[in-house]
Design a protein around this motif. Structure first.
Motif, short mmCIF file in Angstrom:
data_model
loop_
_atom_site.label_atom_id
_atom_site.label_comp_id
_atom_site.label_asym_id
_atom_site.label_seq_id
_atom_site.Cartn_x
_atom_site.Cartn_y
_atom_site.Cartn_z
N SER A 119 9.77 -30.43 -28.08
CA SER A 119 8.60 -29.58 -27.85
C SER A 119 7.31 -30.24 -28.32
O SER A 119 6.22 -29.84 -27.89
N ILE A 120 7.40 -31.26 -29.19
CA ILE A 120 6.20 -31.94 -29.69
C ILE A 120 6.42 -33.45 -29.61
O ILE A 120 7.38 -33.99 -30.16
N VAL A 121 5.53 -34.12 -28.91
CA VAL A 121 5.55 -35.58 -28.81
C VAL A 121 4.21 -36.11 -29.29
O VAL A 121 3.16 -35.62 -28.87
N VAL A 122 4.26 -37.11 -30.17
CA VAL A 122 3.04 -37.74 -30.67
C VAL A 122 3.04 -39.19 -30.20
O VAL A 122 4.00 -39.92 -30.43
N TYR A 132 0.37 -28.47 -23.65
CA TYR A 132 -0.87 -28.34 -24.43
C TYR A 132 -1.11 -29.71 -25.06
O TYR A 132 -0.27 -30.21 -25.83
N VAL A 133 -2.25 -30.33 -24.74
CA VAL A 133 -2.47 -31.72 -25.12
C VAL A 133 -3.85 -31.89 -25.74
O VAL A 133 -4.85 -31.38 -25.23
N PHE A 134 -3.91 -32.66 -26.85
CA PHE A 134 -5.19 -33.06 -27.43
C PHE A 134 -5.03 -34.42 -28.07
O PHE A 134 -3.91 -34.91 -28.29
N ASP A 135 -6.15 -35.07 -28.34
CA ASP A 135 -6.08 -36.41 -28.94
C ASP A 135 -7.21 -36.61 -29.93
O ASP A 135 -8.08 -35.74 -30.10
N VAL A 136 -7.18 -37.76 -30.58
CA VAL A 136 -8.29 -38.19 -31.43
C VAL A 136 -9.16 -39.07 -30.56
O VAL A 136 -8.73 -40.12 -30.08
N ASP A 137 -10.39 -38.64 -30.31
CA ASP A 137 -11.29 -39.31 -29.37
C ASP A 137 -12.01 -40.44 -30.08
O ASP A 137 -12.90 -40.22 -30.91
N TYR A 138 -11.61 -41.67 -29.76
CA TYR A 138 -12.28 -42.85 -30.31
C TYR A 138 -13.24 -43.46 -29.30
O TYR A 138 -13.54 -44.64 -29.34
N SER A 139 -13.69 -42.67 -28.34
CA SER A 139 -14.57 -43.22 -27.30
C SER A 139 -15.82 -43.83 -27.92
O SER A 139 -16.48 -43.22 -28.76
N ASP A 199 2.46 -40.31 -21.28
CA ASP A 199 1.60 -41.46 -21.02
C ASP A 199 0.48 -41.14 -20.04
O ASP A 199 -0.55 -41.83 -20.02
N ASP A 200 0.68 -40.10 -19.21
CA ASP A 200 -0.38 -39.73 -18.27
C ASP A 200 -1.67 -39.34 -18.99
O ASP A 200 -2.76 -39.40 -18.40
#
Length: 728
Positions: free
Chosen positions: A2-5, A20-27, A59-60
């Motif tokens: 249920s949770i992939v990092v 439900y997806v979020f990330d750490v934005d290093y842009s 990966d998408d």
């Protein structure tokens, strides 16, 4: 899983049907880009990426491109993106999820992402201020089967100086569309759960309560949709587990920036709120339960109803049907006398009632609303032999016994207030104001908490009471802690602003303590009608009093709105002689009974004055209700028709191989006596037997759902109960 990092920066949460997806934005190169480092800290911002239909390939969601950045003086980077958790300050000009004030007056939270922890279906993401000793943990729990994600926030002060927490929403949710609609409620006392769907095209929409409870006007929930219907369309939804002042904010920061979105925040109200976070302590927000479906409002309701039954409701009664109850309020009002209650009990038992409840007027010197509240001992004038005489009589008739209380309130004319005038909320140099002729007890005082626990424990220990109706008929005000004539208040200004929160926490504490001591007692939550209906109260109660309005026509609309997110088993639905529209219309007793049979049935008529014919009708319908009760209370609900937009009203319940449909017609028009109705929730290839008043038919599930049936109704206030059963 249920949770992939992915790579310590991308978080992918999956339920059965959603992602439900979020990330750490290093842009941007933050190491050298001082402009963007000034926004959030040194290590990126948490960016919400996606919430919708399930996508399995993590990966998408690995994005390498930079997002367009505007000049900070115009539109800052953090205002453009959907943040997972934003904080007041830096270059943010939108509604934010948190606001803190450090001891030196600094008012923003600039953080580094410090790491995460996965434990089964739970994820914790840790953020740390770049300078001050403040840690923020974002908590997620995935309930895969129900497509629900639990979210809450926990803040830690790892230093010595106090930190003021002036705002702490439980969740922030970005929706990648700026042309959505939001549903909440625009109600009042006696007209709760009036649905309002509004377009979100710009600016900000706020739903909130300010009186120390959920209130009648709005509800601590949100339903955001894209032209959804009962059966189609995208719906984002959430329900807050908190019974106090709440706030739901939906905002479109800008429709013209590169990244268009709708931002939804839900949690405790920051109005007149502050939590003093002392060194070495932590503070946790209430939980919020969020979900998504692309199948419309019915699917949303099914998921949340099932989730409540399995994860929220107290386990000792979650799977037991609500009993048919009788309440004596409308028959006697405050004139509660043992012998008269016995007469009512005998007639209630003969009608098939399973639980007899004595309402207001049994305690202290309670002869009216001006006195007695707070004195939770039996009135010897009304019960010279104690309450046990009536309890034993009711039990001897085969019914259980219940009673009404309002433990958070006190009358000035009471023994409790005369002994403890400092136990209420009040300000110095002000005469305390009454609401409904009563004061609110200061539940932040430990002695008040202990008095309430002791009083209720004694009541339940001394009497065979198995049901409590817990009421709250006054909103909280004047949240001060001063004794009469005191020179100064206890505590400081900021601590007094914690009262709103502390009252609710101690309310939970009292009810949970009493439940632990008396696990066989059921509790109904009431607050001048439906002003305490939320997922927080549901954890401690077994039923909700939906509204003081028992008019069946009004109740159909109230019950429809209630059912969007709240389970039918918890929906008290009474038939009474006196209801708010009783002076202008008088539907027949069968019509009123069938409306009440759409929820947890209660009888409130004056049985001592009810004509024998009407009493027999009630009795026969109680027999019918018991036959279909498990279908109604535990089945899947389908809102088929609504008289506000259709010729008639219809609601269906399906539980396994059985289904029941209730239909209601207000008035015939144009000589019409047949109404077409397509059913739902059946198996297409199965055969069903359909019983209605004109006979029995056998049809396939496909026919019943696609072609439908003809419902025969005519005249004024006609109704039907149609029973459907799958054939072997």
């Amino acid at each position: 899983m249920s949770i992939v990092v992915k790579g310590d920066k991308l978080f992918h949460l999956s339920t059965k049907n959603t992602s439900y997806v979020f990330d750490v934005d290093y842009s941007g190169d933050l190491e050298h880009d001082t402009q963007h480092r000034a926004y959030v800290g040194n290590q990126g911002v948490l960016r919400h990426l996606y919430f919708g239909q399930r996508i399995d390939n993590t990966d998408d969601f690995v994005f390498t491109e930079n997002f367009v950045k505007w000049t900070p003086a115009v539109h800052s980077h953090v205002d453009q993106i959907m943040e997972e958790f934003s904080s007041f300050g830096t270059l943010r000009y939108k509604e934010t999820a948190m606001k803190v004030v450090f001891s030196d007056g600094t008012k923003d939270f600039r953080y580094n992402y410090k790491g995460h922890k996965v434990n089964g279906n739970c994820l914790t993401v840790t953020l740390e201020d770049v300078h001050y000793p403040l840690i923020v943990e974002l908590h997620y729990e995935v309930f895969e089967e129900f497509d629900v994600i639990k979210r809450f926030v926990k803040v830690y002060n790892t230093g010595k100086e106090e930190i003021l927490v002036e705002r702490l929403y439980s969740a922030e949710l970005g929706i990648a569309d700026d042309d959505m609609q939001i549903i909440n409620f625009n109600g009042a006392w006696s007209s709760e759960f009036q649905q309002v769907s509004e377009s979100l095209k710009g600016g900000k929409k706020v739903f909130e309560s300010l009186g120390g409870t959920v209130g009648h006007v709005a509800n601590p929930s949100f339903i955001v949709h894209k032209n959804a219907t009962e059966d189609t369309g995208e719906v984002y939804y959430g329900a807050l587990a908190y019974t106090g002042n709440f706030k739901v904010t939906a905002e479109i920061p800008s429709k013209v920036t590169t990244y268009k979105y709708t931002n939804v925040l839900i949690g405790m109200n920051d109005n007149d709120f502050c939590h003093v976070l002392r060194g070495g302590t932590d503070f946790e927000s209430p939980a919020v339960y969020i979900g998504y479906t692309n199948k419309g409002f019915t699917d949303m309701s099914h998921k949340m109803h099932d989730f409540c039954k399995n994860e929220i409701m107290p386990k000792n009664f979650a799977n037991k049907p609500a009993k048919v109850l009788y309440n004596s309020w409308y028959a006697t009002l405050f004139d509660v006398v043992c012998d008269e209650q016995k007469k009512l009990a005998k007639k209630a038992a003969d009608a098939g009632v399973e639980l007899f409840v004595v309402d207001d007027g049994w305690f202290g010197t309670r002869i009216g609303e001006k006195q007695g509240l707070g004195d939770w001992y039996v009135d010897k004038n009304k019960f010279p032999n104690g309450l046990s005489e009536l309890v034993d009589y009711v039990n001897g008739l085969g019914m259980e016994f219940g009673i009404w209380i309002e433990p958070e309130m006190v009358n000035e004319n009471s023994e409790l207030y005369r002994n403890h005038p400092d136990w209420i909320y009040r300000f110095p140099n002000r005469e305390p104001l009454t609401g409904r002729l009563q004061y609110t007890l200061n539940l932040t005082k430990e002695e008040v908490v202990q008095y309430m626990i002791e009083s209720l424990d004694n009541l339940l220990s001394e009497n065979n009471v198995t049901f409590i109706k817990w009421d709250m008929n006054r909103l909280i005000s004047e949240t001060g802690t001063c004794a009469p004539g005191a020179a100064a208040c206890d505590g400081n200004y900021h601590e007094q602003k914690e009262i709103w929160y502390k009252h609710i926490q101690n309310f939970y504490r009292v009810i949970s303590t009493i439940r632990e001591k008396h696990p066989n007692v059921e509790f109904e939550c009431c607050a001048g009608g439906g002003a305490r209906i939320d997922y927080g109260a549901m954890r401690y109660f077994d039923k909700f009093w939906t509204s003081d309005n028992t008019d069946p026509i009004d109740r159909m609309e109230i019950q429809d709105g209630y059912s969007l997110l709240y389970p039918i088993k918890y929906m008290s639905a009474w038939i009474t002689d006196d209801f708010l529209a009783g002076e202008t219309r008088r539907p027949p007793i069968t019509f009123r009974m069938r409306c009440s049979m759409c929820g947890a049935l209660g009888i409130g008529n004056n049985l001592n004055e009810l004509p024998d014919d009407d009493l027999e009708i009630i009795k026969s319908h109680i027999v019918e209700y018991k036959r279909v009760r498990d279908i109604v209370q535990f089945g899947k609900l389908y809102r088929l028709k609504n008289f506000m937009r259709d010729d008639f009203h219809a609601v269906q319940y399906v539980n396994g191989n059985k289904s029941v449909v209730f239909t209601f017609l207000l008035h015939s028009r144009y000589l019409t006596s047949k109404y077409s109705l397509k059913l739902k929730g059946l198996e297409e290839n199965a055969m069903y037997e359909v019983k209605e008043r004109n006979g029995t038919i056998k049809k396939s599930g496909a026919f019943l759902m696609k072609y439908g049936i003809d419902v025969n109704m005519k005249g004024d206030y006609d109704s039907q109960m149609i029973e459907i059963e799958k054939l072997a």
